[in-house]
Each structure stands twice: as C-alpha cells, then as structure tokens.
Design an enzyme around this catalytic site. Structure first.
Site, mmCIF file in Angstrom:
data_model
loop_
_atom_site.group_PDB
_atom_site.id
_atom_site.type_symbol
_atom_site.label_atom_id
_atom_site.label_comp_id
_atom_site.label_asym_id
_atom_site.label_seq_id
_atom_site.Cartn_x
_atom_site.Cartn_y
_atom_site.Cartn_z
ATOM 1 N N GLU A 76 -11.219 6.026 -2.031
ATOM 2 C CA GLU A 76 -11.182 6.439 -0.584
ATOM 3 C C GLU A 76 -12.296 5.843 0.048
ATOM 4 O O GLU A 76 -12.097 5.502 1.193
ATOM 5 C CB GLU A 76 -11.419 7.918 -0.745
ATOM 6 C CG GLU A 76 -10.304 8.912 -1.504
ATOM 7 C CD GLU A 76 -8.905 8.504 -0.727
ATOM 8 O OE1 GLU A 76 -8.484 7.786 0.043
ATOM 9 O OE2 GLU A 76 -8.326 9.596 -0.348
ATOM 10 N N GLU A 99 -9.716 -3.217 -6.073
ATOM 11 C CA GLU A 99 -9.429 -3.275 -4.796
ATOM 12 C C GLU A 99 -9.636 -4.715 -4.215
ATOM 13 O O GLU A 99 -8.894 -5.010 -3.100
ATOM 14 C CB GLU A 99 -10.496 -2.449 -3.915
ATOM 15 C CG GLU A 99 -10.617 -0.834 -4.019
ATOM 16 C CD GLU A 99 -9.332 -0.300 -3.243
ATOM 17 O OE1 GLU A 99 -8.894 -0.988 -2.394
ATOM 18 O OE2 GLU A 99 -8.901 0.823 -3.591
ATOM 19 N N GLU A 112 0.313 10.922 5.197
ATOM 20 C CA GLU A 112 0.272 9.568 4.891
ATOM 21 C C GLU A 112 1.592 8.861 4.519
ATOM 22 O O GLU A 112 1.814 7.563 4.909
ATOM 23 C CB GLU A 112 -0.893 9.309 3.906
ATOM 24 C CG GLU A 112 -1.336 7.987 3.949
ATOM 25 C CD GLU A 112 -2.854 7.847 3.225
ATOM 26 O OE1 GLU A 112 -3.712 8.804 3.780
ATOM 27 O OE2 GLU A 112 -2.982 7.160 2.287
ATOM 28 N N ASP A 166 1.027 -1.190 -0.040
ATOM 29 C CA ASP A 166 0.076 0.033 -0.130
ATOM 30 C C ASP A 166 0.893 1.177 -0.179
ATOM 31 O O ASP A 166 0.342 2.345 -0.662
ATOM 32 C CB ASP A 166 -0.907 -0.122 1.174
ATOM 33 C CG ASP A 166 -2.256 0.761 0.837
ATOM 34 O OD1 ASP A 166 -2.921 0.641 -0.358
ATOM 35 O OD2 ASP A 166 -2.758 1.543 1.476
HETATM 36 C C1 HMH Z 1 -5.171 -0.052 -2.584
HETATM 37 N N1 HMH Z 1 -7.132 1.976 -2.198
HETATM 38 C C2 HMH Z 1 -5.822 1.385 -1.733
HETATM 39 N N2 HMH Z 1 -5.201 2.053 -0.969
HETATM 40 C C3 HMH Z 1 -5.217 3.050 -0.339
HETATM 41 N N3 HMH Z 1 -4.539 3.791 0.500
HETATM 42 C C4 HMH Z 1 -6.477 3.452 -0.601
HETATM 43 C C5 HMH Z 1 -7.572 2.879 -1.466
HETATM 44 C C6 HMH Z 1 -7.113 4.742 0.229
HETATM 45 O O1 HMH Z 1 -6.379 6.116 -0.065
#
Ligand code: HMH
Length: 224
Positions: free
Chosen positions: A143, A213, A91, A51
């Site tokens: 989001e 996702e 972040e 991520d």
């Molecule tokens: C895969 N989807 C993914 N990572 C993230 N950080 C977000 C959404 C939301 O910012």
C-alpha cells in the site's frame, strides 16, 4: 525498540537501509512522467487494466492477512484491516468506471508476466505457515509504494494532467496516507515483539515487494 513509534521503528531502519530500491519503486519513470504530464497514454491504459487484475488478486491476499490477524491472541488490528477489505470493493468499481472512461475492455485483459509473478507471490500468503507479522508487513509496504508514488504526483509543482488526478488522488490522498501510517504502526509494533527469524522473513518480503513493484511499473511502461 520503543513499542512501535513510527519514527524509530524497524520500518524506518529498513527504508533507510533499502532506500535506493525504495526510490526505484516510488519514483519510477512511470509515475515521474505522470507528474510531469508526459506519460504515454497507452502505458497508462496498460497499467490500469493490469492493476485491475492485480487488485482482484489482492482481495484474497487481504483476506488472508485478515484471517491471520483474527487468529492472533490480540486481534485489535482487525478493524483497520477490515477497513482495507471494505475499501477494495469500492476500488473494483472505480477500476471498472475508469476503464469505461478510457475505452479499456477489462474482460479481454490477461495478466502480463510481471503481474503473474506478483500474483504468485500474493498467493503464497494463503499458506497458514506464513506468519501474521510477515503478512501485515507485506500488506503495509504494498500500500505504501502506491501511496508514496501517487502522492508525489499531486504534491506541489506537479503537472499531472487533470484527467489523471482522480487516479493519483485515490492513492495519494491524505486519508490513504493516514491509513498507511496506521498500518505502519501495527507493523512496527508486531516487529518489535517478533522473533529474529520472523523479522528476517518480514524484511525479505519487504524487499521482494519493492522488486515486484518495480517490475510492475516496468511492465506498464513497456510491453515486453
Ligand atoms: C501493483 N501495488 C500494485 N497495485 C496496487 N493497487 C497497489 C500496490 C496498492 O493497492
């Protein structure tokens, strides 16, 4: 259309129409097991490092949404999207700290297949031909999947391990939920004023995000 009311807009209709897929994206075994306190820690670390790479790619994506927004006649959404750009800086620092905490070396991580696929999708938005409405819809649903997924991990009855609560709070907080709701208001208003083909493209992007996702959670759950 009623001008973008959150309860009656196009986004509600899509969520109802595609609810099974939405559920698969937001109630995936990865987040369910986080909530149950049974998540495999190697899967969690894989998610964290993947991520981080996603978020770095997401910066350019948000920048392209911002650019499209600024080119609109009415650029009143600019502040909200600019807030998104600002919070991504925090972040990235968060990911670095979290990685150190878990002993994950971010410098040696390479993107796995599902992540690369997501990168390619995000990169396609830098094309000027992609409209603002499609881009902002995509931004909102990306989001929202995280907001709903991690929000569930901190709702009543959760057994989320204390050391994972910070992660869940990051996307599950009330503040982030309100941010997603504000984005949703923008999306519904844009869709209400968009031509039918743009609405169709936005719906396709919405579905594609849900697929990506799901793929991202799958990739995190099991290395393949
Ligand atoms: C895969 N989807 C993914 N990572 C993230 N950080 C977000 C959404 C939301 O910012």
């Amino acid at each position: 259309m009623d001008g973008g009311g959150v309860d009656t807009g196009t986004t509600v209709a899509w969520m109802e129409k595609h609810w099974q897929m939405y559920e698969r994206a937001t109630r995936h075994p990865f987040t369910i097991s986080t909530r149950e306190g049974t998540v495999d820690m190697s899967a969690f670390k894989r998610w964290l490092s993947q991520d981080y790479l996603f978020v770095r790619e997401f910066v350019a994506f948000i920048a392209s949404v911002l650019l499209k927004c600024c080119k609109q006649e009415d650029s009143s959404d600019m502040e909200l999207i600019l807030g998104g750009v600002a919070s991504i800086s925090d972040e990235i620092s968060w990911f670095k700290n979290e990685a150190t905490r878990w002993g994950v070396d971010l410098a040696s991580v390479s993107p796995l297949k599902a992540n690369l696929e997501y990168h390619r999708f995000l990169q396609s938005f830098t094309e000027p031909e992609v409209s603002y409405v499609v881009a902002v819809t995509t931004f909102w649903i990306i989001e929202t999947v995280y907001q709903d997924s991690f929000g569930f991990c901190i709702q009543d009855g959760n057994k989320t391990p204390p050391e994972l609560l910070g992660t869940c709070q990051r996307w599950g907080s009330i503040g982030f939920r309100q941010y997603c709701q504000s984005l949703r208001g923008i999306v519904d208003r844009c869709l209400a004023n968009a031509a039918a083909d743009a609405v169709k493209s936005a719906e396709e992007a919405f579905i594609r995000v849900l697929e990506l996702e799901i793929g991202f959670w799958e990739m995190s759950s099991s290395q393949s």
